[in-house]
Each structure stands twice: as C-alpha cells, then as structure tokens.
Design an enzyme around this catalytic site. Sequence first.
Site, PDB file in Angstrom:
ATOM      1  N   LEU A  21       6.650  70.069  35.968  1.00  0.00           N
ATOM      2  CA  LEU A  21       6.536  71.319  36.410  1.00  0.00           C
ATOM      3  C   LEU A  21       5.204  71.503  36.888  1.00  0.00           C
ATOM      4  CD1 LEU A  21       8.647  73.212  33.484  1.00  0.00           C
ATOM      5  CD2 LEU A  21       9.536  72.767  35.819  1.00  0.00           C
ATOM      6  N   ASP A  22       5.030  72.141  38.066  1.00  0.00           N
ATOM      7  CA  ASP A  22       3.424  72.538  38.773  1.00  0.00           C
ATOM      8  C   ASP A  22       3.305  73.906  38.400  1.00  0.00           C
ATOM      9  OD1 ASP A  22       3.293  70.127  39.571  1.00  0.00           O
ATOM     10  OD2 ASP A  22       3.775  70.212  41.330  1.00  0.00           O
ATOM     11  N   VAL A  23       2.070  74.231  37.427  1.00  0.00           N
ATOM     12  CA  VAL A  23       1.863  75.636  37.255  1.00  0.00           C
ATOM     13  C   VAL A  23       0.797  75.966  37.735  1.00  0.00           C
ATOM     14  CG1 VAL A  23       1.562  76.970  34.892  1.00  0.00           C
ATOM     15  CG2 VAL A  23       3.248  74.989  34.978  1.00  0.00           C
TER      16      VAL A  23
ATOM     17  N   VAL B 290       5.041  76.625  40.671  1.00  0.00           N
ATOM     18  CA  VAL B 290       4.618  76.283  42.030  1.00  0.00           C
ATOM     19  C   VAL B 290       5.782  75.400  42.297  1.00  0.00           C
ATOM     20  CG1 VAL B 290       3.133  75.178  43.720  1.00  0.00           C
ATOM     21  CG2 VAL B 290       2.364  75.929  41.631  1.00  0.00           C
TER      22      VAL B 290
END
Lengths: 292, 211
Positions: A129-131, A143
């Site tokens: 998970l891109d945060v 993101v």
Amino acid sequence: MLKKRLVACILVRDGIAVQSFGFKRFLPVGKPEIAAEYFNRWSADEILLLDISATKRGRPPDYDLIASVARHCFVPLTYGGGIRTVEEAVRVVQGGADKVAINAAFAADPTLTSRLAERLGSQCVVVGLDVTRTGEDGDAELVVNNLSGHRRNPTVCEAAFNAECLGAGEILVNSVDRDGAGSGYDLGILRDISQHLTSPIIALGGARHANHVLEALAIPRVMAAAIGNALHHVEQSLLILRAAAIQGGAKLRHESYADYRCHPVGSDGRLRKYDEKELSELRFVHHPVDSI
Amino acid sequence: MTQVAIIDYGMGNINSVAHALDYLGADCRRIVDVRGVERADILVLPGVGAFPHAMERLRTSGLDLAIRRRVLQDRVPLLGICLGMQLIAETSDEYGPCQGLGIVKGHVRRLRVSSGMCLPHVGWNVVRWSAESCDWRGNLLPEAHFYFDHSYVIEDTDAEILATADYGATFIAAISKGNVAAVQFHPEKSQNAGLRILRGFLNAAKGRQSC
C-alpha cells in the site's frame, strides 16, 4: 521466539538499481544483482526487490532480473513490480522469489490476492500500500496508480484490512512522501494499521538511522523494517545498522563475525573510531576465518 | 563426482536449493522422474505447500516407490527440507489423514500455538542443536537462526532428534536416522548458518558412501 526482520530493499528502475527520492528523482547505483550479493553478505534478513518501472511502462515482471538476483540471495526474496495475474506470480516464484508483492494490481482487482493465496499460500503473498500525507489536511491517503486517491485515513486501514481478509500474508506499507527523506517511517499510519490487523506489517519509506528502525519495530505487528537508500555506498551498512539497532534493544538476529555490537556508533549512523588504547589491545586478538 | 539430485515434483522453489548446493560446489541437478532417482548418489527432497497435494504428485509420477527403494534398500543419503521432512513421515493430518512416504516413523501435526500467535510460522527463529548433532553443525555460531515457513511439524518420530525450536511450544527442527536426514527450516534461505548445515549434510553423506 521469532525475530523481527531488517529488510534490504532494492529499488529497480529500467533494470538499474537506484536510490529514490519521493519516487521523483533517482540516483543510479548499479546492477541489482550486485546490490543483492552485498546485502546477502551483510546479513539481511530478507531482500525486497521492487521494480518501480514495470507497472508504469505496462510490462510484465522482468524474470531474468529475478533469476539473477535470486542466484545471489540465500535469504528470502520478495519481488514486486508488474505482477497482474496468478500465472505471472507463479513464474516469479519459479524464477527464485519466495514471496510476491502486488500493489497496483491489488488496487485494480483486490480478489487477485485470494487467487494468489489459494495457489501459492498466504505466506507467499504481500500486498503493498502506497501512502502519502501531501493532502491539505495532512491525513494519510492511499496512492493508487501514482495519483493521490483523495481518500482519508480510514481507507488506508480499510484497504489493509481488506487485503488481510482476502488472504494476504503480509502488508507492505510504503510511505511515498517520506521516500528518500531519511526522516524516519510514518509511525502514525503504521500504528493505525497495526490496530486493524493480525498479519505482519513491513514498514518502508523514510528510514536512515537505527533509531528509525527501533521506533517502527516497537509497534506491535510491525515485524519488519525495510531500508533502501541508506544501505548503498556505505561499506557493511546493514551490519552497522543492525548492530546499532540491537544496541538499542531491537529483537533482531545477529550472526556474523563482523560484529559491531560493542562498537560505538554515532548519531549519524556511522562508526566512531575506537580510542588508541583499545586499538593497541586489539593487535593480538585472534579472529577466526568465517569459512563455510 | 558425487551427483546430488534435487527431486522436482512441482512443489515450491527448487532453484534456491540448487543455487545453495551450487554455491557449495556440489554437482547437483534437478530430476523429475524415476530414472533420475535411480541414478542419483545423494537425494534432496525440498518443497513448500500442502502435504496431500505433494504426495499425490509423488505417487502419480511413481517417485514415491523409487525414493523408498533407493533410500531404504540402497541406503542412498536423503535430505528432506521443510515439506520434504514431513513427507518422509508415515501420516499427516493436513487436510484430513494422509499417508506419507513412511521412511521414518512419525506423524505430522499442526503446530500447537497459543492464542494470538499466527500461523504459518514464518521467519527467523533460534534452533537449539543437541549434543549428537556435532558432525552436522561444524562451525555453526552458537546463536544461529534459521528461516522457517510452515504450519505443520513431525511428531512421535523414531529418528534421532538433532535440533528443536520454539514457537508457542517446542517442536522438532531436525532429525536423522541412518542415511536419512531432514530439517524443518529452509537451509537454502538461512544464509551462512543454512549453508553450513548443507555442507555438514553433504560431508556426512559423502563420508557414508566412501566407507
């Protein structure tokens, strides 16, 4: 007791290992397999190989890259980048990876997670998970496909929870805005996510010093701290970082004759020189050869 | 040169075992059929995955009988890794009772973990070696960690217990019985400690052949 892990992250962009700054600016490092060889020798607990250009260019995983890195990797290898189908993931595993990480593919179709878990086992599936916190209110947002999702904090946790329910064995939380900043992990979001999960979390993005590693590993469920940029261009960087983290109380494994655990480490993460008296005493200490 | 055969029955990452043996200078090749098993001087049975599925694959290719004959009659050295260790037992509980290769006595059961501990047991854990395992350990560092990735373990075995580890409760991490040896962890993924164990096994296997 199971140990927490120090993960060496190799970011690859168009076949070259890079140091990345916010995923916007990049400095070339060299061949990924050489970085892997060094990180393996420097006692990494795991190697995380992320191809950040695969999804962007719309191409499948680079299987030759995986095979050449796997050849030098006698620790578990996690590969992420460009995986869209179960067949691609199986080829990645056959090529020598022990786990596969999906990110954009999870955002596009979360059910891919359960299909992967069914075929390869949960322990093999990592959801990334891109945060980021670049929004106006500074809340953590997810993101997706390099576009800020304009969604708030709960949705990051929801995504993580959803991934776990679908069979992900681990959740990789990558803080995009902290990437390359060296200011430490985004502890707030790690804490939030850890309250919603039972699976292990891998923290990535922003770490430079042993203190950063300590802070992240102190959070329950954060089982692994991943570091990329700071490991390059420094001899035995991982061993020094590990020793400093162990000095600080981290429950990490230590197995190497290159033992820096009693060695003074400065606040900048670099080794301090011993004083002359200690050095002169060292002259007649026998150090066994580390032969296998 | 002694030929090490890695049995490839489609379960798990065979390449990493091959890389590790290659690194140690062994002449290893992956084999997929009975003929390969017949020719091998040393057998390695790796694997990650579900027990019943693995046994079915071994049975349909006839590898199960070939391995049993080579190991029990011809006394060919065998190393079982992870699922390979479980497969040499008599039975397993994974997805209902299932027959194993029966090379050593023993049953495969789920790890007994206390509540709040997750399965599978994945990661680096300390392994305690018994006094009898000294041929194997060689120059292993005392605090050696190994990489585990499993939910099930062998129990009630007649083989000699070389090592144990703790996850919730103590479980068997390595066994040996005559020409058969098996480890629950992944030596090919346990860095120098794992390479040392593989080296120990190869040396012991070669020593056995020459006498």
